[in-house]
Motif scaffolding. Structure first.
Motif, PDB file in Angstrom:
ATOM      1  N   ASP A  83      17.394  34.403  11.574  1.00 28.96           N
ATOM      2  CA  ASP A  83      17.211  34.756  10.167  1.00 28.96           C
ATOM      3  C   ASP A  83      15.888  35.497   9.997  1.00 28.96           C
ATOM      4  OD1 ASP A  83      17.812  34.943   7.512  1.00 28.96           O
ATOM      5  OD2 ASP A  83      17.179  32.910   6.998  1.00 28.96           O
ATOM      6  N   GLU A  84      15.879  36.486   9.133  1.00 29.34           N
ATOM      7  CA  GLU A  84      14.671  37.273   8.841  1.00 29.34           C
ATOM      8  C   GLU A  84      14.047  37.773  10.133  1.00 29.34           C
ATOM      9  OE1 GLU A  84      14.460  38.224   6.049  1.00 29.34           O
ATOM     10  OE2 GLU A  84      15.450  36.732   4.815  1.00 29.34           O
TER      11      GLU A  84
ATOM     12  N   THR B  60      23.141  33.618   3.868  1.00 29.69           N
ATOM     13  CA  THR B  60      23.257  32.265   4.423  1.00 29.69           C
ATOM     14  C   THR B  60      24.722  31.827   4.498  1.00 29.69           C
ATOM     15  OG1 THR B  60      21.212  31.875   3.224  1.00 29.69           O
ATOM     16  CG2 THR B  60      22.183  30.001   4.343  1.00 29.69           C
TER      17      THR B  60
HETATM   18 MG    MG Z   1      18.064  34.132   3.479  1.00 31.33          MG
END
Ligand code: MG
Ligand code: ADP
Length: 706
Positions: free
Chosen positions: A437-438, A349
């Motif tokens: 993200d992911e 992050t």
């Molecule tokens: Mg993360």
């Protein structure tokens, strides 16, 4: 099963009009002698439409008919092949003719074998007394020796019998009405018939750049490989010297002379598939780079400096290194396409935040996409906290919450959101950077769709699923890869234990003790997000139960059936430490960051994949306190317990992912919804790392590293 032999001798091809201009491999199977419209339709059901399809039709298994067992040697429960003569046969009907069993009895001099087919009365027409038959199957009993629903093939004397007996024979997948023996004969004759022409038509013409190398002398002679007259191309140096030419490999995959030939041939054909796949990847990428220009987004550090100063920790060397790679990309003329891999808790992050600031400093907008609303909300909170003091506007856009309109003239914003971020009606002007993200939750197709929407933004894809090398080099082969390979220092330890359900009271005591000391805990329950009411009841019942067990500590419940707003309320109460124990489904798997939570208990752990369990436990061990993950499993199955033990022993995400890939295959590892999974006939994404590497060397994708 056998059909009347339809073809005695191969005849020359009589191509339908126009087909003679097609290269041999591309001609329809119906152009083959002996393949009428009916048989062509049956082959079509198996996906075999052209001669090439027929020749690349991989046998499902092989039977070594040089050596088979005597019936008396067949072991109960073990698959085996035998041969014998039919000494009796008959069909019995019962239950007023609604049920039936057809039986043949074989004798090979050593013993008798009963073969039965239940409710398939038409089997009767395939056999006659005194037929010689091959049988493959498992004995279900020994008195009398019986196999139910074996695979069989009647042995027919004749010119072609050498194709079917006294050798290793291929067994193909079939469809009803298509006899094994016929398909084998057809494949054999096609190989024979086109042997000479195929040289002309390019069988020996290797996929460009691939190995033009014959096998070592002895086997080259055996498999009839042509000796290499021309010097091998430069790229052949990287290729596996033990692999035969393509033409020999195709013959060997159908009619291996030795058992070892099958694997040699498979590897050769797999290499070709990987080369082809890498070539496509490279082609796409070249085209993309030729067409796409990106806004320069390297930034000038004017926001980065105060951001890093206020962050409260120093970036690790691994984070800094990755940021340097990202900045170089974002300064370049082509849009960045980078995959950032870092184990759970490695600090992706913060890397995302720094990358966003580079774009924002450059006057561009940034979108940050998360797989769930919870995670989008968490990013939104984090980035507001980080960017607010810098005067950067941060917005949230999810299914249940819309962001304000953005004006072209405004100063840059960061928008966090879910898929809804890119759904119709949302238009971000000057998109400089898209962070996903992911990523494995999104799928490759969705990723490409995103890319087209904007004006070629830079794209940074982040994932904590450690992607085994084979998948990294194929599925994500068109991305540059950065790895955060070290954890921030000062983390507490995380230990994992596998326990049976009878230890639950002890585990509850342990959780209570930790919560009393000020920590928080997760209890995870396996349940897919939109399963039926029954499971919802189960998780709700469990919730009531845990509330009683952990009273007076507050227990919260989080699952997919809650509304976005309800989830948000529960999560923020957990973040704020008003909820001490959170009962959740695997919803919390990705990204949730509550450093005070140090205990996780996972119920029915055997129902999760290893990589998924590793993700889940990544939710704890984030602060300075020692953390504990307890995997509860009542799996009687020793293998399942062994599998979970891997998590007790290692915290290396790569090792875990490799183990998962081996145990459950790529689809399971990356999520079933993963699209863009290449479908290789011969290539094996679990075993063929060396071939994938060779293929990349052969195709030479510049600048792509892994
Ligand atoms: Mg993360
Ligand atoms: P992930 O890579 O799983 O997304 P996060 O970005 O959520 O991990 O980071 C996990 C935790 O580590 C967060 O609480 C974050 O603030 C903290 N963190 C990130 N980088 C560092 C660092 N360099 N030093 C100390 N803590 C860090």
């Amino acid at each position: 099963m056998s059909a009347p032999s339809e073809i005695a001798t191969p005849a020359p091809v009589v191509p339908a009009s126009g087909q003679e201009t097609l290269p041999v491999l591309k001609r329809p199977v119906a152009s083959l002698w002996g393949v009428g419209p009916d048989r062509a339709a049956l082959l079509g059901r198996l996906g075999i439409r052209t001669i090439e399809d027929l020749l690349l039709n991989r046998p499902r298994r092989y039977e070594d008919r040089r050596h088979f067992k005597r019936i008396s040697e067949l072991q109960k429960g073990e698959p085996g092949t035998a041969r014998g003569r039919i000494v009796a046969l008959g069909l019995k009907r019962f239950r007023h003719g609604t049920k039936s069993v057809f039986e043949i009895v074989l004798d090979d001099g050593s013993a008798r074998l009963h073969c039965r087919w239940w409710n398939l009365p038409f089997m009767e027409k395939y056999f006659a007394r005194d037929d010689e038959v091959f049988v493959f199957g498992k004995l279900i009993q020994t008195r009398p020796r019986t196999i139910d629903h074996p695979e069989t093939e009647v042995i027919e004397a004749g010119e072609e019998s050498f194709i079917h007996i006294a050798r290793i024979v291929p067994i193909y997948s079939l469809t009803e009405g298509l006899p094994q023996r016929w398909l084998r004969g057809l494949t054999w004759r096609t190989l024979e018939q086109f042997d000479a022409q195929l040289n002309e038509f390019g069988w020996t013409q290797e996929p460009k750049g691939a190995a033009q190398i014959s096998k070592p002398a002895d086997s080259a002679v055996r498999s009839g490989a042509p000796s290499a007259k021309e010097p091998p191309p430069a790229s052949a140096r990287v290729a596996d010297l033990t692999l035969p030419p393509r033409k020999s490999a195709i013959r060997m995959i159908h009619f291996p002379e030795e058992l070892s030939d099958m694997e040699i041939a498979r590897r050769r054909l797999a290499l070709d598939e990987f080369v082809e796949f890498q070539r496509q990847i490279q082609g796409r990428r070249k085209k993309f780079e030729a067409n796409a220009r990106a806004l320069p987004c390297g930034g000038d550090n004017r926001l980065m400096k105060p951001f890093l100063a206020g962050l409260g920790f120093k970036l690790t060397g691994a984070q800094t290194h990755v940021l340097r790679e990202i900045r170089a990309d974002m300064n370049g003329e082509h849009p960045m396409r980078r995959l950032l891999q870092g184990d759970v808790g490695s600090g992706k992050t913060a890397v995302a935040a720094c990358s966003a600031l580079m774009a924002i400093e450059s006057g561009c907008n940034v979108a940050l996409m998360a797989p769930t609303e919870i995670l989008a909300e968490q990013h939104f909170q984090n980035f507001k906290k980080w960017f607010g003091p810098l005067g950067v506007r941060v917005e949230l856009q999810t299914g249940s919450r819309k962001a304000e309109k953005f004006e072209e003239t405004e100063s840059p914003v960061l928008v966090a959101g879910t898929h809804a971020l890119f759904s119709s009606g949302f238009d971000l002007p000057r998109p400089g950077l898209v962070i996903i993200d992911e990523q494995h939750r999104f799928g490759v197709a969705q990723r490409d769709q995103l890319v087209r929407k904007g004006n070629y933004p830079h794209v940074l894809v982040m994932t904590a699923t450690p992607i085994p090398r084979t998948l990294g080099l194929t599925l994500y082969g068109d991305l540059d890869v950065s790895v955060i390979d070290a954890m921030p220092v000062g983390r507490g330890t995380l230990r994992t234990f596998v326990r049976a359900t009878d230890k639950l009271p002890k585990v509850y005591d342990f959780i209570r003790e930790k919560v009393a000391a000020g920590r928080q805990a997760y209890v995870v329950y396996p349940r897919v997000e939109d399963s039926g009411d029954k499971e919802l009841k189960a998780v709700t019942a469990e919730y009531e139960n845990l509330k009683r067990i952990f009273a007076p500590f507050a227990v919260g419940l989080l699952h997919g059936k809650l509304s976005g707003r309800e989830k948000e309320t529960v999560m923020s109460a957990f973040r704020g430490n008003q909820i001490r124990i959170l009962l959740a489904t695997s919803l919390i798997e990705v990204g949730v960051d509550v450093p005070n939570a140090t205990v996780m208990m996972i119920e029915n752990a055997e129902r999760f994949g290893l990589a998924q369990l590793h993700q889940l436990r990544g939710r704890i061990g984030r602060g300075g306190h020692a953390s504990f993950c307890v995997l509860i499993s009542n799996a009687k199955n020793v293998e399942a317990r062994q599998r979970l033990k891997i998590l007790e022993d290692t915290s290396d995400g790569f090792k875990i992912a490799e183990a998962d890939l081996k145990l459950r295959g790529p689809g399971e590892l990356l999520g079933r919804e993963q699209s863009g999974m290449p479908n290789f006939r011969f290539g094996d994404l679990v075993e063929d790392l060396d071939l994938i590497r060779q293929a990349r060397e052969i195709v030479k994708i510049p600048g792509l590293v892994h």
